[in-house]
Design a protein around this motif. Structure first.
Motif, PDB file in Angstrom:
ATOM      1  N   ASN A   1       0.825  -1.031   0.037  1.00  0.00           N
ATOM      2  CA  ASN A   1       0.206   0.210   0.856  1.00  0.00           C
ATOM      3  C   ASN A   1       1.255   1.968   0.087  1.00  0.00           C
ATOM      4  O   ASN A   1       0.307   2.211   0.260  1.00  0.00           O
ATOM      5  N   TYR A   2       2.119   1.377  -1.018  1.00  0.00           N
ATOM      6  CA  TYR A   2       2.892   2.381  -0.911  1.00  0.00           C
ATOM      7  C   TYR A   2       2.481   3.120  -2.603  1.00  0.00           C
ATOM      8  O   TYR A   2       3.770   2.090  -3.459  1.00  0.00           O
ATOM      9  N   ILE A   3       3.322   4.279  -2.109  1.00  0.00           N
ATOM     10  CA  ILE A   3       3.173   5.182  -3.150  1.00  0.00           C
ATOM     11  C   ILE A   3       4.700   5.547  -3.567  1.00  0.00           C
ATOM     12  O   ILE A   3       5.001   6.059  -2.064  1.00  0.00           O
ATOM     13  N   ALA A   4       5.824   5.173  -3.479  1.00  0.00           N
ATOM     14  CA  ALA A   4       7.025   5.696  -3.836  1.00  0.00           C
ATOM     15  C   ALA A   4       6.684   7.338  -3.761  1.00  0.00           C
ATOM     16  O   ALA A   4       6.597   8.111  -4.706  1.00  0.00           O
ATOM     17  N   GLY A   5       7.902   7.980  -3.257  1.00  0.00           N
ATOM     18  CA  GLY A   5       8.983   9.629  -3.055  1.00  0.00           C
ATOM     19  C   GLY A   5       8.911   9.749  -2.312  1.00  0.00           C
ATOM     20  O   GLY A   5       9.634   8.987  -1.972  1.00  0.00           O
ATOM     21  N   PRO A   6       9.730  11.238  -2.420  1.00  0.00           N
ATOM     22  CA  PRO A   6      10.791  11.507  -1.587  1.00  0.00           C
ATOM     23  C   PRO A   6      10.373  11.408  -0.178  1.00  0.00           C
ATOM     24  O   PRO A   6       9.547  11.633   0.306  1.00  0.00           O
ATOM     25  N   ASN A   7      11.784  10.859   0.726  1.00  0.00           N
ATOM     26  CA  ASN A   7      11.172  11.142   1.951  1.00  0.00           C
ATOM     27  C   ASN A   7      11.099  12.432   2.390  1.00  0.00           C
ATOM     28  O   ASN A   7      12.749  13.052   3.345  1.00  0.00           O
ATOM     29  N   VAL A   8      10.886  12.673   3.583  1.00  0.00           N
ATOM     30  CA  VAL A   8      10.368  14.276   3.723  1.00  0.00           C
ATOM     31  C   VAL A   8       9.957  14.085   5.289  1.00  0.00           C
ATOM     32  O   VAL A   8       9.732  15.330   5.943  1.00  0.00           O
ATOM     33  N   GLU A   9      10.429  12.886   6.312  1.00  0.00           N
ATOM     34  CA  GLU A   9      10.237  13.039   8.020  1.00  0.00           C
ATOM     35  C   GLU A   9      10.614  13.547   8.081  1.00  0.00           C
ATOM     36  O   GLU A   9      12.194  14.347   7.586  1.00  0.00           O
ATOM     37  N   SER A  10      10.501  14.447   9.173  1.00  0.00           N
ATOM     38  CA  SER A  10      11.044  15.415   9.947  1.00  0.00           C
ATOM     39  C   SER A  10      11.517  15.878  11.934  1.00  0.00           C
ATOM     40  O   SER A  10      10.134  14.612  12.276  1.00  0.00           O
TER      41      SER A  10
ATOM     42  N   SER B   1       7.133  13.672  12.517  1.00  0.00           N
ATOM     43  CA  SER B   1       5.523  14.256  11.489  1.00  0.00           C
ATOM     44  C   SER B   1       6.176  13.407  10.050  1.00  0.00           C
ATOM     45  O   SER B   1       7.192  12.661   9.821  1.00  0.00           O
ATOM     46  N   ASN B   2       5.206  12.786   8.923  1.00  0.00           N
ATOM     47  CA  ASN B   2       5.197  13.126   8.101  1.00  0.00           C
ATOM     48  C   ASN B   2       6.188  11.543   7.773  1.00  0.00           C
ATOM     49  O   ASN B   2       7.160  11.104   6.707  1.00  0.00           O
ATOM     50  N   VAL B   3       5.772  10.527   8.688  1.00  0.00           N
ATOM     51  CA  VAL B   3       6.331   9.212   8.409  1.00  0.00           C
ATOM     52  C   VAL B   3       5.832   8.390   7.093  1.00  0.00           C
ATOM     53  O   VAL B   3       4.853   7.946   7.477  1.00  0.00           O
ATOM     54  N   SER B   4       6.476   7.881   6.162  1.00  0.00           N
ATOM     55  CA  SER B   4       6.335   7.136   5.245  1.00  0.00           C
ATOM     56  C   SER B   4       6.607   5.882   4.297  1.00  0.00           C
ATOM     57  O   SER B   4       6.788   4.958   4.195  1.00  0.00           O
ATOM     58  N   ASN B   5       7.954   5.565   5.845  1.00  0.00           N
ATOM     59  CA  ASN B   5       8.889   4.492   5.616  1.00  0.00           C
ATOM     60  C   ASN B   5       8.826   4.178   6.736  1.00  0.00           C
ATOM     61  O   ASN B   5       9.439   4.575   7.733  1.00  0.00           O
ATOM     62  N   PRO B   6       7.578   2.570   7.001  1.00  0.00           N
ATOM     63  CA  PRO B   6       8.092   2.597   8.706  1.00  0.00           C
ATOM     64  C   PRO B   6       9.527   1.653   9.192  1.00  0.00           C
ATOM     65  O   PRO B   6      10.210   1.442   8.502  1.00  0.00           O
ATOM     66  N   VAL B   7       9.918   1.972  10.673  1.00  0.00           N
ATOM     67  CA  VAL B   7      10.681   1.430  11.428  1.00  0.00           C
ATOM     68  C   VAL B   7      10.248   1.309  12.370  1.00  0.00           C
ATOM     69  O   VAL B   7       9.166   1.571  12.738  1.00  0.00           O
ATOM     70  N   TYR B   8      11.283   0.363  13.274  1.00  0.00           N
ATOM     71  CA  TYR B   8      10.780  -0.441  14.630  1.00  0.00           C
ATOM     72  C   TYR B   8      12.657  -0.460  15.477  1.00  0.00           C
ATOM     73  O   TYR B   8      13.683  -0.475  14.192  1.00  0.00           O
TER      74      TYR B   8
ATOM     75  N   SER C   1      -2.532  10.858   2.167  1.00  0.00           N
ATOM     76  CA  SER C   1      -3.099  10.410   0.200  1.00  0.00           C
ATOM     77  C   SER C   1      -1.626  10.399  -0.418  1.00  0.00           C
ATOM     78  O   SER C   1      -2.209   9.182  -1.553  1.00  0.00           O
ATOM     79  N   THR C   2      -0.750  10.998  -0.359  1.00  0.00           N
ATOM     80  CA  THR C   2      -0.269  10.578  -1.845  1.00  0.00           C
ATOM     81  C   THR C   2       0.851   9.870  -0.994  1.00  0.00           C
ATOM     82  O   THR C   2       2.121   9.916  -2.343  1.00  0.00           O
ATOM     83  N   ARG C   3       1.093   9.193  -0.186  1.00  0.00           N
ATOM     84  CA  ARG C   3       2.312   7.989   0.064  1.00  0.00           C
ATOM     85  C   ARG C   3       2.003   6.934   0.257  1.00  0.00           C
ATOM     86  O   ARG C   3       2.306   5.486  -0.019  1.00  0.00           O
ATOM     87  N   GLN C   4       0.137   6.742  -0.062  1.00  0.00           N
ATOM     88  CA  GLN C   4      -0.604   5.187  -0.098  1.00  0.00           C
ATOM     89  C   GLN C   4      -1.549   5.211  -0.652  1.00  0.00           C
ATOM     90  O   GLN C   4      -2.498   6.277  -0.414  1.00  0.00           O
TER      91      GLN C   4
END
Length: 299
Positions: free
Chosen positions: A32-41, A52-59, A116-119
């Motif tokens: 359920n992923y739409i590729a794009g720049p990582n803008v997490e901050s 904020s802006n988490v689009s690449n989940p980590v643990y 909705s722009t990343r998923q």
């Protein structure tokens, strides 16, 4: 002085050993992923780390110190933040370290924030990440010395909604991996949680997760008190009755649904404390984590 330095050095060693480097939640393709720049901050204000802006989940893994060969419980932690940000310190890493102190392993998950722009379907992204975290914990149980019968979820505020969702929707694999892995958590720990998407819910969380698509079907699906059944895992809940952000009705109604289905539930309602107090409710000398530590002995 030398004794102090040695003790201090040992403490630093233990702390550094507890928190391992963040790891990608998915070893391969993110569903359920739409590729794009990582803008997490991230930013820290008032002593609280907000991501904020988490689009690449980590643990991040926090392993309790070794004590013999006995395997330990594990808690998968989902910080709150209204599905807009992650309150990653006082509802994440701080909690993990406290769990380590009582001999419980922890995993803090920085799950995807709905976008909705990343998923493709943003409403399912957090749930997919929660289920993947459970999958990883079960797959690595022997490596991490985890008791695979005591893997639970824990969430604060909107993270509580995610934890409750994982506890009530485990019969469906939202990641669509369909690998037969057991996705049912063995217990759920909910601290001032959003549970319902009905009138008394936190409308900010509802809007962040669902956007304008607030159909009756989705409101029912994500109102977790309506999803409880006899196979829902046992629960431990904490809430302040004067919570002005997330009504205590969320915890009260969820506890009632659990009890009505004969699911074990411990409910702790504090008179004051508001919302978002993390480990320390400054309005009382009562320390809710002490109750949790005692509760773990009943597992």
């Amino acid at each position: 002085m030398m004794k102090y330095l040695l003790t201090f050095g040992l403490m630093i060693t233990l702390l550094s050993a507890q928190a391992q480097a963040p790891q990608a939640l998915y070893p391969g393709e993110i569903p359920n992923y739409i590729a794009g720049p990582n803008v997490e901050s991230s930013a820290t204000t008032g002593g609280i780390l907000r991501i904020s802006n988490v689009s690449n989940p980590v643990y991040t893994l926090y392993l309790a110190p070794e004590s013999g060969n006995a395997k330990k419980p594990m808690v998968i932690i989902f910080p709150g933040g209204g599905y807009r940000i992650l309150a990653a310190s006082h509802e994440g890493s701080d909690i993990a370290r406290k769990l380590n102190e009582i001999g419980v392993h922890a995993m803090v998950v920085h799950y995807r924030l709905p976008d909705s722009t990343r998923q493709v379907e943003k409403q399912y992204a957090p749930m997919q990440d929660a289920q993947q975290a459970i999958r990883v914990a079960r797959q690595q149980a022997n490596v991490w010395n985890v008791d695979s019968t005591k893997i639970g979820v824990m969430g604060f505020s909107a993270g509580g909604h995610l934890a409750a969702s994982a506890a009530t929707h485990h019969s469906i694999d939202y990641t669509k991996m369909n690998d037969g892995q057991n996705l049912r958590p063995d217990f759920q720990l909910l601290i001032y949680p959003v549970v319902s998407f009905r009138a008394y819910s936190h409308q900010g969380s509802v809007s962040s997760l669902l956007g304008k698509n607030k159909s009756e079907e989705l409101l029912h699906l994500f109102s977790n008190e309506e999803q409880v059944n006899a196979n829902t895992p046992r629960a431990f809940l904490v809430h302040a009755s004067d919570d002005g952000a997330v009504s205590v009705a969320n915890s009260l109604n969820y506890a009632a649904a659990l009890a009505n289905n004969k699911v074990l539930v411990d409910l702790h309602i504090m008179a004051k404390g508001g919302h978002g107090f993390g480990l320390v409710n400054k309005t009382t000398d009562e320390y809710w984590f002490d109750r949790l530590a005692t509760w773990f002995k009943t597992l």
